[in-house]
Design an enzyme around this catalytic site. Structure first.
Site, PDB file in Angstrom:
ATOM      1  N   ASP A 121      18.880  16.136 -11.485  1.00  0.00           N
ATOM      2  CA  ASP A 121      19.917  16.450 -10.508  1.00  0.00           C
ATOM      3  C   ASP A 121      20.460  15.207  -9.809  1.00  0.00           C
ATOM      4  O   ASP A 121      19.772  14.187  -9.713  1.00  0.00           O
ATOM      5  CB  ASP A 121      19.375  17.410  -9.443  1.00  0.00           C
ATOM      6  CG  ASP A 121      18.988  18.758 -10.034  1.00  0.00           C
ATOM      7  OD1 ASP A 121      19.600  19.153 -11.039  1.00  0.00           O
ATOM      8  OD2 ASP A 121      18.059  19.387  -9.495  1.00  0.00           O
ATOM      9  N   ILE A 122      21.657  15.334  -9.273  1.00  0.00           N
ATOM     10  CA  ILE A 122      22.329  14.218  -8.608  1.00  0.00           C
ATOM     11  C   ILE A 122      21.500  13.660  -7.452  1.00  0.00           C
ATOM     12  O   ILE A 122      21.489  12.465  -7.191  1.00  0.00           O
ATOM     13  CB  ILE A 122      23.738  14.641  -8.131  1.00  0.00           C
ATOM     14  CG1 ILE A 122      24.533  13.420  -7.666  1.00  0.00           C
ATOM     15  CG2 ILE A 122      23.663  15.704  -7.039  1.00  0.00           C
ATOM     16  CD1 ILE A 122      25.997  13.696  -7.475  1.00  0.00           C
TER      17      ILE A 122
END
Length: 248
Positions: A121-122
């Site tokens: 995930d970012i």
């Protein structure tokens, strides 16, 4: 009688390559079935038929690279989205780890078809695998993948007191996500505010959602291992090649 299957699917099942690679090789005339060249996409074979590939295919495959990146926060794993840059932009000559032990030389053509084998995930950091090799992508993200992944997760309990032992057991096995029971995981306390998660699946934002179910807020998440390959001392934002002796 056994049903025929697509040649590309059969090649993937045999571990020769990915389906995408198989289609490329078929078009180039590099694939033989029972000794006869098959160059038509969509061709089907029976399971007992012998599938072989020409030497050119093996040579091309040997040149495909797999890169290990310590992804910083703020980069997406795959395609650019919502104004955020993809992690692959971090792969260049200058950002290669000075202690990379492989003798391989970097060339911009290695960025072609370099895809993430599993997402991060970012707002998560740590080990991200980028590969041109379809066999490795299948090994890491295929439906029947048995490769586990390990994460260090800093958490904050949002309810009174401490996380009950019963909820820690639920994190290990017993939670349901998207209507399906999650596979057994291994979740243990690393220290008073950090858990170590070991998973054999990778649903979108899985660890954050698991934690939320038992009243834990994730403050930080770092992937430190994928199968037999560890992040180790690789600095944030830098990368190295997968060594020949390393296996996921």
């Amino acid at each position: 009688m056994t049903e025929p299957v697509r040649l590309s699917k059969r090649m993937s099942e045999l571990g020769l390559c990915s389906r995408r690679e198989a289609d490329e090789w078929i078009e180039k005339g590099w694939v033989r079935v029972d000794g006869v060249v098959v160059s038509v996409l969509g061709s089907k074979v029976l399971p007992h038929q012998k599938v072989t590939v020409e030497r050119q295919a093996s040579a091309e495959q040997a040149q495909r690279v797999t890169i290990l990146l310590n992804k910083p926060m703020g980069y997406v794993s795959g395609q650019a989205e919502d104004g955020y840059k993809p992690a692959v932009v971090l792969v260049n000559e200058q950002s290669r780890w000075a202690e990379d032990q492989t003798e391989m030389r970097f060339h911009p053509r290695q960025l072609k078809s370099l895809v993430p084998a599993g997402r991060l995930d970012i707002d998560s950091v740590g080990l991200l695998v980028l590969t041109q090799d379809g066999r490795i992508a299948k090994q890491l993200i295929g439906e029947d993948s048995a490769v586990d992944k390990e994460y260090l997760v800093r958490v904050q309990y949002t309810r009174p007191g401490k996380l009950p032992e019963s909820d820690l057991k639920r994190l290990n096995h017993g939670l349901i996500m998207d209507g399906k029971p999650l596979r057994p995981a291994k979740v243990v306390w690393q220290n008073e505010d950090q858990l170590r998660f070991t998973l054999r699946e990778g649903k979108k934002r899985q660890i954050r959602r698991m934690c939320d179910m038992v009243g834990l807020k994730v403050i930080g998440l770092k992937r430190v291992r994928i199968g037999g390959v560890k992040l180790g001392e690789l600095p944030t934002g830098q990368w190295r090649y997968l060594r020949p002796d390393e296996k996921f």
